[in-house]
Write a protein that holds these residues in place. Structure first.
Motif, PDB file in Angstrom:
ATOM      1  N   PHE A 168       0.834  -1.206   0.000  1.00 27.03           N
ATOM      2  CA  PHE A 168       0.000   0.000   0.000  1.00 27.03           C
ATOM      3  C   PHE A 168       0.869   1.257   0.000  1.00 27.03           C
ATOM      4  CE2 PHE A 168      -1.851   3.430   2.583  1.00 27.03           C
ATOM      5  CZ  PHE A 168      -2.899   3.796   1.736  1.00 27.03           C
ATOM      6  N   LEU A 172       0.879   4.116  -2.852  1.00 27.84           N
ATOM      7  CA  LEU A 172       0.573   5.510  -2.501  1.00 27.84           C
ATOM      8  C   LEU A 172       1.654   6.445  -3.044  1.00 27.84           C
ATOM      9  CD1 LEU A 172      -1.298   7.384  -0.944  1.00 27.84           C
ATOM     10  CD2 LEU A 172       0.002   6.915   1.132  1.00 27.84           C
ATOM     11  N   ILE A 176       1.203   9.435  -5.799  1.00 27.09           N
ATOM     12  CA  ILE A 176       1.602  10.824  -5.522  1.00 27.09           C
ATOM     13  C   ILE A 176       2.502  11.345  -6.646  1.00 27.09           C
ATOM     14  CG2 ILE A 176       3.010  12.259  -3.963  1.00 27.09           C
ATOM     15  CD1 ILE A 176       1.806  10.645  -1.624  1.00 27.09           C
ATOM     16  N   MET A 179       0.398  12.242  -9.598  1.00 29.06           N
ATOM     17  CA  MET A 179      -0.331  13.490  -9.382  1.00 29.06           C
ATOM     18  C   MET A 179       0.574  14.698  -9.580  1.00 29.06           C
ATOM     19  SD  MET A 179      -2.829  12.809  -6.101  1.00 29.06           S
ATOM     20  CE  MET A 179      -2.371  11.274  -5.334  1.00 29.06           C
ATOM     21  N   MET A 180       1.818  14.574  -9.124  1.00 27.95           N
ATOM     22  CA  MET A 180       2.745  15.700  -9.254  1.00 27.95           C
ATOM     23  C   MET A 180       3.121  15.920 -10.715  1.00 27.95           C
ATOM     24  SD  MET A 180       5.086  15.179  -5.872  1.00 27.95           S
ATOM     25  CE  MET A 180       5.145  16.710  -4.969  1.00 27.95           C
ATOM     26  N   PRO A 183      -1.035  17.298 -12.581  1.00 25.40           N
ATOM     27  CA  PRO A 183      -2.025  17.676 -11.565  1.00 25.40           C
ATOM     28  C   PRO A 183      -3.483  17.523 -12.026  1.00 25.40           C
ATOM     29  CG  PRO A 183      -0.247  19.271 -11.609  1.00 25.40           C
ATOM     30  CD  PRO A 183      -0.052  18.373 -12.792  1.00 25.40           C
ATOM     31  N   ILE A 186      -5.231  14.612 -10.384  1.00 30.24           N
ATOM     32  CA  ILE A 186      -5.298  14.533  -8.916  1.00 30.24           C
ATOM     33  C   ILE A 186      -6.612  13.921  -8.437  1.00 30.24           C
ATOM     34  CG2 ILE A 186      -5.496  15.922  -6.807  1.00 30.24           C
ATOM     35  CD1 ILE A 186      -3.280  17.702  -7.879  1.00 30.24           C
ATOM     36  N   SER A 187      -7.707  14.445  -8.943  1.00 25.49           N
ATOM     37  CA  SER A 187      -8.998  14.004  -8.447  1.00 25.49           C
ATOM     38  C   SER A 187      -9.199  12.493  -8.624  1.00 25.49           C
ATOM     39  CB  SER A 187     -10.098  14.790  -9.162  1.00 25.49           C
ATOM     40  OG  SER A 187     -11.317  14.446  -8.611  1.00 25.49           O
ATOM     41  N   ILE A 190      -6.855  10.405  -6.420  1.00 23.43           N
ATOM     42  CA  ILE A 190      -7.313  10.289  -5.033  1.00 23.43           C
ATOM     43  C   ILE A 190      -8.313   9.128  -4.915  1.00 23.43           C
ATOM     44  CG2 ILE A 190      -8.665  11.429  -3.219  1.00 23.43           C
ATOM     45  CD1 ILE A 190      -6.317  12.982  -3.270  1.00 23.43           C
ATOM     46  N   VAL A 193      -6.304   6.163  -4.590  1.00 20.24           N
ATOM     47  CA  VAL A 193      -5.720   6.065  -3.248  1.00 20.24           C
ATOM     48  C   VAL A 193      -6.713   5.365  -2.315  1.00 20.24           C
ATOM     49  CG1 VAL A 193      -5.063   7.387  -1.193  1.00 20.24           C
ATOM     50  CG2 VAL A 193      -4.180   8.060  -3.436  1.00 20.24           C
TER      51      VAL A 193
END
Lengths: 235, 235
Positions: A168, A172, A176, A179-180, A183, A186-187, A190, A193
Protein backbone atom coordinates in the motif's frame (compact mmCIF):
# COMPACT_ATOMS: atom_id res chain seq x y z
CA UNK A 1 -28.27 -40.40 26.53
CA UNK A 2 -30.49 -37.38 26.37
CA UNK A 3 -27.45 -35.18 27.00
CA UNK A 4 -25.60 -36.91 24.20
CA UNK A 5 -28.55 -36.28 21.95
CA UNK A 6 -28.73 -32.60 22.88
CA UNK A 7 -25.02 -32.15 22.42
CA UNK A 8 -25.11 -33.75 18.99
CA UNK A 9 -27.90 -31.42 17.99
CA UNK A 10 -25.90 -28.48 19.24
CA UNK A 11 -22.86 -29.63 17.28
CA UNK A 12 -25.00 -29.83 14.17
CA UNK A 13 -26.24 -26.29 14.77
CA UNK A 14 -22.70 -25.05 15.27
CA UNK A 15 -21.48 -26.75 12.16
CA UNK A 16 -24.44 -25.31 10.24
CA UNK A 17 -23.48 -21.82 11.34
CA UNK A 18 -19.83 -22.39 10.45
CA UNK A 19 -20.85 -23.50 6.98
CA UNK A 20 -22.84 -20.31 6.49
CA UNK A 21 -19.92 -18.18 7.69
CA UNK A 22 -17.70 -19.87 5.10
CA UNK A 23 -20.39 -19.29 2.49
CA UNK A 24 -20.47 -15.61 3.45
CA UNK A 25 -16.66 -15.58 3.33
CA UNK A 26 -16.71 -17.07 -0.17
CA UNK A 27 -19.20 -14.45 -1.27
CA UNK A 28 -17.23 -11.46 0.00
CA UNK A 29 -14.02 -12.89 -1.42
CA UNK A 30 -15.67 -13.07 -4.82
CA UNK A 31 -17.00 -9.52 -4.34
CA UNK A 32 -13.45 -8.25 -3.82
CA UNK A 33 -12.08 -10.22 -6.79
CA UNK A 34 -14.80 -8.83 -9.04
CA UNK A 35 -14.47 -5.26 -7.76
CA UNK A 36 -10.76 -5.23 -8.56
CA UNK A 37 -11.52 -6.83 -11.91
CA UNK A 38 -14.07 -4.07 -12.60
CA UNK A 39 -11.41 -1.47 -11.86
CA UNK A 40 -8.54 -2.92 -13.83
CA UNK A 41 -10.89 -3.46 -16.81
CA UNK A 42 -12.83 -0.22 -16.37
CA UNK A 43 -16.02 -2.25 -16.51
CA UNK A 44 -19.20 -0.58 -15.28
CA UNK A 45 -21.06 -3.84 -15.80
CA UNK A 46 -18.90 -5.83 -13.41
CA UNK A 47 -19.11 -2.94 -10.94
CA UNK A 48 -22.91 -3.21 -11.09
CA UNK A 49 -22.74 -6.92 -10.37
CA UNK A 50 -20.69 -6.19 -7.25
CA UNK A 51 -23.15 -3.55 -6.07
CA UNK A 52 -26.03 -5.96 -6.58
CA UNK A 53 -24.22 -8.54 -4.46
CA UNK A 54 -23.76 -6.16 -1.55
CA UNK A 55 -27.33 -6.57 -0.34
CA UNK A 56 -26.86 -10.34 -0.07
CA UNK A 57 -23.72 -9.87 2.05
CA UNK A 58 -25.57 -7.54 4.42
CA UNK A 59 -28.47 -9.93 4.64
CA UNK A 60 -26.20 -12.85 5.52
CA UNK A 61 -24.66 -10.86 8.36
CA UNK A 62 -28.08 -10.15 9.86
CA UNK A 63 -29.29 -13.73 9.39
CA UNK A 64 -26.23 -15.40 10.87
CA UNK A 65 -26.31 -13.02 13.85
CA UNK A 66 -29.95 -13.85 14.44
CA UNK A 67 -29.22 -17.58 14.37
CA UNK A 68 -26.28 -17.13 16.74
CA UNK A 69 -28.41 -15.30 19.30
CA UNK A 70 -31.07 -17.98 19.04
CA UNK A 71 -28.52 -20.75 19.64
CA UNK A 72 -26.95 -19.05 22.64
CA UNK A 73 -30.34 -18.32 24.17
CA UNK A 74 -31.60 -21.88 23.64
CA UNK A 75 -28.48 -23.78 24.73
CA UNK A 76 -26.13 -23.32 27.59
CA UNK A 77 -22.92 -23.38 25.63
CA UNK A 78 -19.70 -24.42 27.30
CA UNK A 79 -16.95 -21.81 27.62
CA UNK A 80 -15.24 -23.02 24.46
CA UNK A 81 -18.44 -23.09 22.42
CA UNK A 82 -19.33 -19.67 23.69
CA UNK A 83 -15.95 -18.34 22.61
CA UNK A 84 -16.66 -19.77 19.19
CA UNK A 85 -20.12 -18.17 18.99
CA UNK A 86 -18.90 -14.74 20.06
CA UNK A 87 -15.92 -15.00 17.73
CA UNK A 88 -18.27 -15.86 14.86
CA UNK A 89 -20.38 -12.82 15.62
CA UNK A 90 -17.33 -10.57 15.42
CA UNK A 91 -15.99 -12.38 12.38
CA UNK A 92 -19.10 -11.86 10.31
CA UNK A 93 -18.94 -8.16 11.17
CA UNK A 94 -15.46 -8.26 9.63
CA UNK A 95 -16.68 -10.13 6.58
CA UNK A 96 -19.46 -7.59 6.11
CA UNK A 97 -16.83 -4.86 6.14
CA UNK A 98 -14.89 -6.71 3.45
CA UNK A 99 -18.10 -6.59 1.43
CA UNK A 100 -18.28 -2.84 2.11
CA UNK A 101 -14.76 -2.36 0.77
CA UNK A 102 -15.66 -4.26 -2.41
CA UNK A 103 -18.74 -2.06 -2.87
CA UNK A 104 -16.62 1.03 -2.26
CA UNK A 105 -14.26 -0.02 -5.05
CA UNK A 106 -17.19 -0.75 -7.38
CA UNK A 107 -18.71 2.69 -6.72
CA UNK A 108 -15.34 4.28 -7.46
CA UNK A 109 -15.22 2.49 -10.80
CA UNK A 110 -18.66 3.87 -11.67
CA UNK A 111 -17.65 7.38 -10.64
CA UNK A 112 -14.47 7.22 -12.72
CA UNK A 113 -16.44 6.01 -15.73
CA UNK A 114 -19.08 8.72 -15.30
CA UNK A 115 -16.49 11.47 -15.07
CA UNK A 116 -14.93 10.16 -18.28
CA UNK A 117 -11.39 10.17 -16.94
CA UNK A 118 -10.43 6.78 -18.30
CA UNK A 119 -8.29 8.14 -21.10
CA UNK A 120 -6.17 10.41 -18.93
CA UNK A 121 -5.94 8.22 -15.88
CA UNK A 122 -2.70 6.33 -15.48
CA UNK A 123 -3.87 3.25 -13.72
CA UNK A 124 -1.15 1.43 -11.78
CA UNK A 125 -2.90 -1.79 -12.77
CA UNK A 126 -0.04 -4.13 -12.02
CA UNK A 127 0.45 -2.73 -8.51
CA UNK A 128 -3.26 -2.70 -7.70
CA UNK A 129 -3.58 -6.25 -8.97
CA UNK A 130 -0.62 -7.36 -6.87
CA UNK A 131 -1.87 -5.68 -3.70
CA UNK A 132 -5.31 -7.19 -4.17
CA UNK A 133 -3.89 -10.65 -4.84
CA UNK A 134 -2.06 -10.44 -1.52
CA UNK A 135 -5.19 -9.29 0.30
CA UNK A 136 -7.40 -11.94 -1.28
CA UNK A 137 -4.85 -14.64 -0.50
CA UNK A 138 -4.86 -13.49 3.13
CA UNK A 139 -8.65 -13.57 3.28
CA UNK A 140 -8.74 -17.03 1.72
CA UNK A 141 -6.12 -18.31 4.13
CA UNK A 142 -8.02 -16.88 7.11
CA UNK A 143 -11.26 -18.53 5.97
CA UNK A 144 -9.41 -21.77 5.46
CA UNK A 145 -7.97 -21.50 8.98
CA UNK A 146 -11.49 -20.84 10.26
CA UNK A 147 -12.87 -23.92 8.50
CA UNK A 148 -10.26 -26.18 10.13
CA UNK A 149 -9.75 -24.14 13.31
CA UNK A 150 -6.11 -24.21 12.26
CA UNK A 151 -4.05 -21.82 14.41
CA UNK A 152 -0.81 -22.38 12.50
CA UNK A 153 -2.49 -21.10 9.37
CA UNK A 154 -4.01 -18.19 11.32
CA UNK A 155 -0.53 -17.33 12.52
CA UNK A 156 0.69 -17.20 8.92
CA UNK A 157 -1.99 -14.61 8.15
CA UNK A 158 -0.83 -12.43 11.03
CA UNK A 159 2.79 -12.69 9.93
CA UNK A 160 2.04 -11.67 6.36
CA UNK A 161 -0.07 -8.61 7.14
CA UNK A 162 2.94 -6.28 6.97
CA UNK A 163 3.50 -7.17 3.34
CA UNK A 164 0.17 -5.64 2.27
CA UNK A 165 0.89 -2.51 4.27
CA UNK A 166 4.21 -2.14 2.45
CA UNK A 167 2.52 -2.71 -0.88
CA UNK A 168 0.00 0.00 0.00
CA UNK A 169 2.77 2.45 0.91
CA UNK A 170 4.52 1.80 -2.40
CA UNK A 171 1.30 2.28 -4.34
CA UNK A 172 0.57 5.51 -2.50
CA UNK A 173 4.03 6.88 -3.37
CA UNK A 174 3.50 5.97 -7.02
CA UNK A 175 0.12 7.70 -7.11
CA UNK A 176 1.60 10.82 -5.52
CA UNK A 177 4.27 10.88 -8.24
CA UNK A 178 1.57 10.60 -10.94
CA UNK A 179 -0.33 13.49 -9.38
CA UNK A 180 2.75 15.70 -9.25
CA UNK A 181 3.60 14.93 -12.87
CA UNK A 182 0.10 15.74 -14.05
CA UNK A 183 -2.02 17.68 -11.56
CA UNK A 184 -5.10 17.21 -13.78
CA UNK A 185 -5.18 13.59 -12.60
CA UNK A 186 -5.30 14.53 -8.92
CA UNK A 187 -9.00 14.00 -8.45
CA UNK A 188 -9.08 10.55 -10.03
CA UNK A 189 -5.80 9.54 -8.44
CA UNK A 190 -7.31 10.29 -5.03
CA UNK A 191 -10.05 7.82 -5.95
CA UNK A 192 -7.35 5.24 -6.57
CA UNK A 193 -5.72 6.06 -3.25
CA UNK A 194 -8.98 5.11 -1.58
CA UNK A 195 -9.14 1.92 -3.62
CA UNK A 196 -5.65 0.99 -2.48
CA UNK A 197 -6.74 1.75 1.10
CA UNK A 198 -9.85 -0.41 0.71
CA UNK A 199 -7.70 -3.33 -0.42
CA UNK A 200 -5.35 -2.82 2.49
CA UNK A 201 -8.34 -2.95 4.82
CA UNK A 202 -9.40 -6.29 3.37
CA UNK A 203 -6.05 -7.52 4.63
CA UNK A 204 -6.77 -5.99 8.05
CA UNK A 205 -10.08 -7.81 8.25
CA UNK A 206 -8.35 -11.09 7.37
CA UNK A 207 -5.99 -10.38 10.25
CA UNK A 208 -8.92 -9.82 12.63
CA UNK A 209 -10.40 -13.15 11.53
CA UNK A 210 -7.09 -14.88 12.20
CA UNK A 211 -6.94 -13.40 15.71
CA UNK A 212 -10.48 -14.62 16.38
CA UNK A 213 -9.50 -18.16 15.36
CA UNK A 214 -6.59 -18.22 17.79
CA UNK A 215 -8.89 -16.91 20.51
CA UNK A 216 -11.43 -19.67 19.84
CA UNK A 217 -8.93 -22.51 19.82
CA UNK A 218 -6.46 -21.37 22.45
CA UNK A 219 -8.61 -19.09 24.59
CA UNK A 220 -5.91 -16.44 24.40
CA UNK A 221 -6.76 -12.96 23.23
CA UNK A 222 -3.81 -12.07 20.99
CA UNK A 223 -5.11 -8.70 19.80
CA UNK A 224 -2.76 -5.84 20.50
CA UNK A 225 0.13 -8.08 21.52
CA UNK A 226 3.57 -8.74 20.04
CA UNK A 227 4.19 -11.42 17.42
CA UNK A 228 6.27 -13.26 20.03
CA UNK A 229 3.21 -13.47 22.30
CA UNK A 230 1.08 -14.73 19.45
CA UNK A 231 3.61 -17.43 18.61
CA UNK A 232 3.75 -18.50 22.25
CA UNK A 233 -0.04 -18.72 22.36
CA UNK A 234 -0.22 -20.83 19.21
CA UNK A 235 2.55 -23.20 20.26
CA UNK B 1 -35.26 -15.58 47.12
CA UNK B 2 -32.05 -17.18 45.95
CA UNK B 3 -33.08 -16.38 42.36
CA UNK B 4 -33.70 -12.78 43.32
CA UNK B 5 -30.28 -12.67 44.89
CA UNK B 6 -28.61 -14.11 41.80
CA UNK B 7 -30.47 -11.78 39.51
CA UNK B 8 -29.46 -8.76 41.59
CA UNK B 9 -25.86 -9.85 41.41
CA UNK B 10 -26.18 -10.27 37.66
CA UNK B 11 -27.67 -6.78 37.37
CA UNK B 12 -24.76 -5.41 39.33
CA UNK B 13 -22.32 -7.17 37.01
CA UNK B 14 -24.13 -5.82 33.97
CA UNK B 15 -24.14 -2.33 35.32
CA UNK B 16 -20.45 -2.63 36.18
CA UNK B 17 -19.69 -3.58 32.59
CA UNK B 18 -21.81 -0.73 31.24
CA UNK B 19 -19.91 1.71 33.41
CA UNK B 20 -16.63 0.47 32.00
CA UNK B 21 -17.90 0.75 28.44
CA UNK B 22 -18.84 4.37 29.13
CA UNK B 23 -15.40 4.90 30.66
CA UNK B 24 -13.81 3.47 27.53
CA UNK B 25 -16.11 5.69 25.46
CA UNK B 26 -15.01 8.75 27.41
CA UNK B 27 -11.39 7.82 26.87
CA UNK B 28 -11.66 7.38 23.10
CA UNK B 29 -13.70 10.57 22.81
CA UNK B 30 -10.91 12.45 24.57
CA UNK B 31 -8.36 10.72 22.30
CA UNK B 32 -10.14 12.06 19.21
CA UNK B 33 -10.49 15.56 20.68
CA UNK B 34 -6.79 15.64 21.50
CA UNK B 35 -5.69 14.19 18.17
CA UNK B 36 -7.58 16.90 16.28
CA UNK B 37 -6.18 19.47 18.69
CA UNK B 38 -2.66 18.16 17.98
CA UNK B 39 -3.25 18.60 14.26
CA UNK B 40 -4.80 22.04 14.30
CA UNK B 41 -2.02 23.26 16.62
CA UNK B 42 0.77 21.27 14.97
CA UNK B 43 1.70 19.93 18.36
CA UNK B 44 3.95 16.90 18.49
CA UNK B 45 3.60 16.84 22.27
CA UNK B 46 -0.16 16.42 22.20
CA UNK B 47 0.23 13.80 19.46
CA UNK B 48 2.55 11.85 21.80
CA UNK B 49 -0.02 11.98 24.57
CA UNK B 50 -2.60 10.46 22.21
CA UNK B 51 -0.22 7.69 21.16
CA UNK B 52 0.51 6.92 24.80
CA UNK B 53 -3.22 6.63 25.47
CA UNK B 54 -3.76 4.11 22.67
CA UNK B 55 -2.42 1.20 24.70
CA UNK B 56 -4.96 1.88 27.46
CA UNK B 57 -7.81 1.82 24.94
CA UNK B 58 -6.65 -1.52 23.55
CA UNK B 59 -6.28 -2.92 27.04
CA UNK B 60 -9.82 -1.87 27.98
CA UNK B 61 -11.21 -3.66 24.94
CA UNK B 62 -9.49 -6.89 25.91
CA UNK B 63 -10.48 -6.60 29.59
CA UNK B 64 -14.14 -5.83 28.95
CA UNK B 65 -14.39 -8.68 26.46
CA UNK B 66 -12.89 -11.05 29.00
CA UNK B 67 -15.40 -9.96 31.65
CA UNK B 68 -18.26 -10.33 29.18
CA UNK B 69 -17.29 -13.91 28.33
CA UNK B 70 -16.98 -14.73 32.01
CA UNK B 71 -20.44 -13.34 32.75
CA UNK B 72 -22.11 -15.17 29.88
CA UNK B 73 -20.42 -18.43 30.83
CA UNK B 74 -21.33 -18.11 34.51
CA UNK B 75 -24.92 -16.93 34.14
CA UNK B 76 -27.72 -18.02 31.91
CA UNK B 77 -28.69 -14.63 30.61
CA UNK B 78 -32.20 -14.02 29.35
CA UNK B 79 -32.64 -13.20 25.65
CA UNK B 80 -32.66 -9.47 26.36
CA UNK B 81 -29.57 -9.57 28.59
CA UNK B 82 -27.80 -11.68 26.05
CA UNK B 83 -28.60 -9.14 23.34
CA UNK B 84 -27.08 -6.52 25.59
CA UNK B 85 -23.92 -8.55 26.22
CA UNK B 86 -23.35 -9.31 22.53
CA UNK B 87 -24.09 -5.70 21.61
CA UNK B 88 -21.54 -4.54 24.18
CA UNK B 89 -18.94 -6.86 22.71
CA UNK B 90 -19.48 -5.37 19.25
CA UNK B 91 -19.67 -1.85 20.63
CA UNK B 92 -16.31 -1.99 22.33
CA UNK B 93 -14.82 -3.22 19.04
CA UNK B 94 -16.21 0.00 17.55
CA UNK B 95 -14.82 2.10 20.37
CA UNK B 96 -11.42 0.52 19.92
CA UNK B 97 -11.55 1.51 16.25
CA UNK B 98 -12.34 5.08 17.26
CA UNK B 99 -9.16 4.93 19.33
CA UNK B 100 -7.33 3.63 16.24
CA UNK B 101 -8.53 6.60 14.20
CA UNK B 102 -7.30 9.00 16.90
CA UNK B 103 -3.90 7.30 16.89
CA UNK B 104 -3.82 7.47 13.09
CA UNK B 105 -4.37 11.24 13.23
CA UNK B 106 -1.68 11.61 15.89
CA UNK B 107 0.83 9.65 13.80
CA UNK B 108 0.00 11.87 10.83
CA UNK B 109 0.77 14.96 12.92
CA UNK B 110 4.14 13.51 13.84
CA UNK B 111 4.93 12.66 10.22
CA UNK B 112 3.96 16.14 9.06
CA UNK B 113 6.16 17.69 11.73
CA UNK B 114 9.09 15.42 10.87
CA UNK B 115 8.88 16.23 7.19
CA UNK B 116 8.92 19.92 8.06
CA UNK B 117 5.97 20.81 5.85
CA UNK B 118 4.21 23.01 8.36
CA UNK B 119 5.17 26.27 6.66
CA UNK B 120 3.93 25.31 3.21
CA UNK B 121 0.90 23.30 4.24
CA UNK B 122 -2.39 25.10 3.92
CA UNK B 123 -4.34 23.52 6.69
CA UNK B 124 -8.11 23.78 6.29
CA UNK B 125 -8.28 24.14 10.06
CA UNK B 126 -11.80 25.54 10.25
CA UNK B 127 -13.23 22.70 8.13
CA UNK B 128 -11.31 19.98 9.95
CA UNK B 129 -12.41 21.42 13.27
CA UNK B 130 -16.03 21.55 12.14
CA UNK B 131 -16.03 17.98 10.79
CA UNK B 132 -14.47 16.70 13.99
CA UNK B 133 -16.93 18.61 16.17
CA UNK B 134 -19.76 16.90 14.33
CA UNK B 135 -18.13 13.48 14.71
CA UNK B 136 -17.37 13.98 18.39
CA UNK B 137 -20.91 15.22 19.04
CA UNK B 138 -22.22 12.05 17.35
CA UNK B 139 -19.98 9.85 19.46
CA UNK B 140 -21.01 11.64 22.65
CA UNK B 141 -24.68 11.35 21.75
CA UNK B 142 -24.30 7.63 21.01
CA UNK B 143 -22.58 7.03 24.35
CA UNK B 144 -25.28 9.02 26.08
CA UNK B 145 -27.94 6.92 24.35
CA UNK B 146 -26.06 3.79 25.46
CA UNK B 147 -25.97 4.98 29.09
CA UNK B 148 -29.76 5.48 29.17
CA UNK B 149 -30.65 2.85 26.56
CA UNK B 150 -32.40 5.73 24.85
CA UNK B 151 -33.51 4.73 21.35
CA UNK B 152 -34.83 8.18 20.43
CA UNK B 153 -31.36 9.57 20.94
CA UNK B 154 -29.83 6.65 19.03
CA UNK B 155 -32.19 7.48 16.17
CA UNK B 156 -30.92 11.07 16.14
CA UNK B 157 -27.38 9.76 15.66
CA UNK B 158 -28.44 7.69 12.66
CA UNK B 159 -30.26 10.64 11.11
CA UNK B 160 -27.29 12.97 11.46
CA UNK B 161 -24.69 10.65 9.96
CA UNK B 162 -25.18 12.08 6.44
CA UNK B 163 -24.05 15.50 7.62
CA UNK B 164 -20.53 14.26 8.43
CA UNK B 165 -20.32 12.50 5.07
CA UNK B 166 -21.22 15.78 3.32
CA UNK B 167 -18.66 17.64 5.40
CA UNK B 168 -16.05 15.06 4.40
CA UNK B 169 -16.90 15.45 0.71
CA UNK B 170 -16.57 19.24 0.96
CA UNK B 171 -13.23 18.95 2.74
CA UNK B 172 -11.97 16.50 0.12
CA UNK B 173 -12.90 18.90 -2.69
CA UNK B 174 -11.10 21.72 -0.91
CA UNK B 175 -7.95 19.63 -0.45
CA UNK B 176 -7.99 18.64 -4.12
CA UNK B 177 -8.15 22.33 -5.05
CA UNK B 178 -5.14 23.07 -2.81
CA UNK B 179 -3.18 20.26 -4.43
CA UNK B 180 -3.96 21.49 -7.93
CA UNK B 181 -2.95 25.04 -7.03
CA UNK B 182 0.35 23.91 -5.55
CA UNK B 183 1.39 20.37 -6.47
CA UNK B 184 4.27 20.55 -3.95
CA UNK B 185 1.64 20.15 -1.22
CA UNK B 186 0.23 16.92 -2.68
CA UNK B 187 2.00 14.58 -0.31
CA UNK B 188 1.00 16.40 2.85
CA UNK B 189 -2.49 17.09 1.55
CA UNK B 190 -2.98 13.36 1.08
CA UNK B 191 -2.15 13.00 4.76
CA UNK B 192 -4.94 15.45 5.50
CA UNK B 193 -7.32 13.52 3.26
CA UNK B 194 -6.71 10.50 5.47
CA UNK B 195 -7.27 12.60 8.58
CA UNK B 196 -10.61 13.76 7.19
CA UNK B 197 -11.44 10.14 6.42
CA UNK B 198 -10.48 9.07 9.96
CA UNK B 199 -12.84 11.67 11.39
CA UNK B 200 -15.62 10.52 9.09
CA UNK B 201 -15.09 6.99 10.35
CA UNK B 202 -15.49 8.14 13.94
CA UNK B 203 -18.96 9.18 12.84
CA UNK B 204 -19.52 5.74 11.29
CA UNK B 205 -18.56 4.05 14.54
CA UNK B 206 -21.01 6.27 16.44
CA UNK B 207 -23.66 5.11 13.97
CA UNK B 208 -22.80 1.46 14.64
CA UNK B 209 -23.12 2.09 18.38
CA UNK B 210 -26.53 3.67 17.83
CA UNK B 211 -27.71 0.66 15.82
CA UNK B 212 -26.54 -1.66 18.60
CA UNK B 213 -28.59 0.31 21.16
CA UNK B 214 -31.76 -0.04 19.11
CA UNK B 215 -31.07 -3.76 18.77
CA UNK B 216 -30.65 -4.16 22.51
CA UNK B 217 -33.80 -2.26 23.47
CA UNK B 218 -36.14 -3.22 20.63
CA UNK B 219 -34.69 -6.55 19.55
CA UNK B 220 -34.78 -5.33 15.94
CA UNK B 221 -31.66 -5.43 13.82
CA UNK B 222 -31.80 -2.12 11.95
CA UNK B 223 -28.46 -2.44 10.19
CA UNK B 224 -28.70 -2.18 6.42
CA UNK B 225 -32.33 -1.03 6.45
CA UNK B 226 -34.03 2.19 5.42
CA UNK B 227 -34.49 5.11 7.80
CA UNK B 228 -38.25 4.45 7.62
CA UNK B 229 -37.69 0.95 8.97
CA UNK B 230 -35.51 2.29 11.74
CA UNK B 231 -38.15 4.83 12.73
CA UNK B 232 -40.80 2.12 12.78
CA UNK B 233 -38.60 -0.03 15.01
CA UNK B 234 -37.97 2.78 17.46
CA UNK B 235 -41.60 3.88 17.65
Amino acid sequence: MSDKHLSTQFDAELSGISTRVLEMGGLVESQVVQAVHALTNFSGEIASVVLQGEERVNQMEVEIDRDLSAIIARRQPTARDLRLLIAISKSIANLERVGDEAARIARTVQRLLNSGVSSRLRLPVADLAFESELAIAQLRKALDAFARLDTARALEVLKQDDQIDQEFDGLLRKLITYMMEDPRTISSSIDLVFVAKAIERVGDHAKNLAEAIIYVVKGTDVRHTSMQNVEDAVR
